[in-house]
Scaffold this active site. Structure first.
Site, mmCIF file in Angstrom:
data_model
loop_
_atom_site.group_PDB
_atom_site.id
_atom_site.type_symbol
_atom_site.label_atom_id
_atom_site.label_comp_id
_atom_site.label_asym_id
_atom_site.label_seq_id
_atom_site.Cartn_x
_atom_site.Cartn_y
_atom_site.Cartn_z
ATOM 1 N N HIS A 22 44.362 64.558 -6.735
ATOM 2 C CA HIS A 22 44.391 65.455 -5.581
ATOM 3 C C HIS A 22 45.660 65.196 -4.763
ATOM 4 O O HIS A 22 45.994 64.047 -4.475
ATOM 5 C CB HIS A 22 43.174 65.225 -4.676
ATOM 6 C CG HIS A 22 41.892 65.708 -5.254
ATOM 7 N ND1 HIS A 22 40.653 65.246 -4.845
ATOM 8 C CD2 HIS A 22 41.633 66.628 -6.221
ATOM 9 C CE1 HIS A 22 39.707 65.859 -5.528
ATOM 10 N NE2 HIS A 22 40.276 66.696 -6.363
ATOM 11 N N HIS A 39 33.343 70.839 -14.520
ATOM 12 C CA HIS A 39 33.703 70.366 -13.185
ATOM 13 C C HIS A 39 32.567 69.569 -12.543
ATOM 14 O O HIS A 39 32.817 68.740 -11.665
ATOM 15 C CB HIS A 39 34.113 71.544 -12.293
ATOM 16 C CG HIS A 39 35.443 71.335 -11.641
ATOM 17 N ND1 HIS A 39 36.609 71.141 -12.361
ATOM 18 C CD2 HIS A 39 35.805 71.253 -10.333
ATOM 19 C CE1 HIS A 39 37.616 70.967 -11.527
ATOM 20 N NE2 HIS A 39 37.162 71.024 -10.296
ATOM 21 N N ARG A 55 33.274 66.117 -13.365
ATOM 22 C CA ARG A 55 34.356 65.615 -12.502
ATOM 23 C C ARG A 55 33.803 65.264 -11.118
ATOM 24 O O ARG A 55 34.142 64.226 -10.534
ATOM 25 C CB ARG A 55 35.451 66.679 -12.411
ATOM 26 C CG ARG A 55 36.660 66.310 -11.552
ATOM 27 C CD ARG A 55 37.756 67.340 -11.811
ATOM 28 N NE ARG A 55 38.755 67.416 -10.756
ATOM 29 C CZ ARG A 55 39.847 66.647 -10.691
ATOM 30 N NH1 ARG A 55 40.054 65.714 -11.616
ATOM 31 N NH2 ARG A 55 40.724 66.807 -9.725
ATOM 32 N N LYS A 84 48.287 68.962 -12.688
ATOM 33 C CA LYS A 84 48.880 70.157 -12.106
ATOM 34 C C LYS A 84 50.336 69.906 -11.739
ATOM 35 O O LYS A 84 50.700 68.826 -11.282
ATOM 36 C CB LYS A 84 48.090 70.584 -10.864
ATOM 37 C CG LYS A 84 46.698 71.131 -11.187
ATOM 38 C CD LYS A 84 46.020 71.653 -9.940
ATOM 39 C CE LYS A 84 44.686 72.306 -10.268
ATOM 40 N NZ LYS A 84 44.013 72.836 -9.061
ATOM 41 N N ARG A 129 40.343 66.892 -15.311
ATOM 42 C CA ARG A 129 39.965 68.297 -15.441
ATOM 43 C C ARG A 129 39.843 68.620 -16.929
ATOM 44 O O ARG A 129 40.512 68.020 -17.769
ATOM 45 C CB ARG A 129 41.014 69.198 -14.791
ATOM 46 C CG ARG A 129 41.268 68.903 -13.318
ATOM 47 C CD ARG A 129 42.473 69.690 -12.806
ATOM 48 N NE ARG A 129 42.731 69.428 -11.396
ATOM 49 C CZ ARG A 129 43.531 68.457 -10.941
ATOM 50 N NH1 ARG A 129 44.143 67.642 -11.813
ATOM 51 N NH2 ARG A 129 43.727 68.293 -9.647
ATOM 52 N N TYR A 178 33.638 64.850 -1.126
ATOM 53 C CA TYR A 178 32.682 64.065 -1.907
ATOM 54 C C TYR A 178 31.983 63.010 -1.064
ATOM 55 O O TYR A 178 30.947 62.483 -1.472
ATOM 56 C CB TYR A 178 33.385 63.402 -3.092
ATOM 57 C CG TYR A 178 33.943 64.387 -4.077
ATOM 58 C CD1 TYR A 178 33.097 65.173 -4.857
ATOM 59 C CD2 TYR A 178 35.316 64.554 -4.232
ATOM 60 C CE1 TYR A 178 33.604 66.090 -5.758
ATOM 61 C CE2 TYR A 178 35.835 65.465 -5.130
ATOM 62 C CZ TYR A 178 34.974 66.229 -5.888
ATOM 63 O OH TYR A 178 35.480 67.140 -6.775
#
Length: 314
Positions: free
Chosen positions: A269, A243, A246, A171, A147, A278
């Protein structure tokens, strides 16, 4: 009312360990809710009713906000009232019978391998210290799928060019050690050898930040967005965002035959369902379809499939 909002935001930071960007999003959502309530002459949380919250939801829809934005704002309000009832600030939660709106999940946009190659080659057409830095950032972003917030947070000691690895904090403080390909490693070496020291002279003090702006300070997310926007305009890619790179990384990895779980780990993720979106994309989703990935795209991580699983540090 602001006092309770600030207490809630501190709770998110101190007890739930949410990132600064997530907390900023909560602040924006709750500030809009407060503004809406003030327009209805409501200035105390215990006076807010189910009808007021429902009216806010309807107002967002009438103003044609995206379904994802409406869902996020409703979720923020519901979380806030859960906090208020838990602290005894309000006796009854007015959001109890408010359902979270369904989100129309659009397929993410991805570049073709040819478009990626054109973007990655663009900075060095007119090499300057800043554009050599840009080349390193773009190569690293595409080679790892990080990110943009993770990219600009990198420090010099997060890069190991002997092992061709980058240590990334994602995150909720989750750490990933990501392999990088030869193109990204070369771009980083050139940045270290040529540009970084020149950029660092703009600051009176040393910094551990990996990517620096022209003043020698850590480059910000907003700064990177402006840089990418400039290159997007040169290439005629009006909807290019960090993004999108990404997304392109994920799509090209899967199209090259990498395992879904491997790509999930690389992207950081927590849920496989987030990565599965995806699988609905291929190169035909772009304007210039390709039967096979371009050379740089096919070596996206510089590793074979069985090496791509990235263990999360405890």
């Amino acid at each position: 009312m602001n006092e309770q909002v600030e207490a809630f935001l501190r709770h998110l930071a101190d007890e739930r360990n949410l990132s600064a960007n997530t907390i900023a999003a909560y602040r924006t959502d709750l500030e809009q809710f407060c503004e809406f309530l003030h327009g209805r002459r409501l200035f105390a949380w215990h006076d807010v009713t189910h009808d007021d919250v429902l009216a806010f939801l309807i107002d967002l829809r009438e103003r044609r906000y995206a379904s994802s934005t409406v869902a996020r704002r409703v979720a923020a309000v519901k979380s806030f009232f859960t906090f208020l009832t838990g602290r005894g600030i309000v006796q009854r939660d007015p959001t109890e019978r408010i359902d979270s709106p369904k989100v129309d999940r659009d397929l993410p946009r991805a570049l073709t391998p040819r478009q990626v190659d054109e973007l990655l080659e663009l900075p060095l057409r007119s090499p300057t210290p800043e554009r050599i830095r840009d080349k390193a950032m773009l190569e690293l972003l595409y080679a790892t799928g990080v990110r943009v917030s993770e990219l600009v947070a990198l420090n010099v000691n997060d890069v190991d060019l002997e092992r061709n690895e980058v240590r990334c904090i994602g995150k909720n403080g989750r750490v990933r050690v990501l392999p990088i390909n030869g193109s990204a490693a070369t771009a980083l070496e050139e940045y270290f050898d040529i540009s970084r020291n020149q950029l660092a002279r703009g600051s009176g003090s040393s910094t551990e930040a990996l990517f620096l702006n022209h003043r020698g300070k850590r480059l910000t997310r907003q700064g990177f967005w402006l840089i990418l926007k400039q290159y997007a305009e040169e290439l005629g890619l009006s909807d290019l965002t960090p993004h999108v790179l990404r997304h392109s990384f994920a799509v090209h990895m899967l199209n090259a035959g990498f395992d879904l779980r491997a790509v999930q780990e690389l992207l950081g993720h927590t849920s496989i369902s987030t990565t599965q979106i995806y699988t609905h994309l291929n190169h035909e989703s772009s304007h210039t379809p390709h039967a096979h990935p371009a050379p740089r795209a096919s070596e996206v991580n510089g590793v074979r499939d069985e090496q791509a699983l990235v263990p999360e540090e405890k």
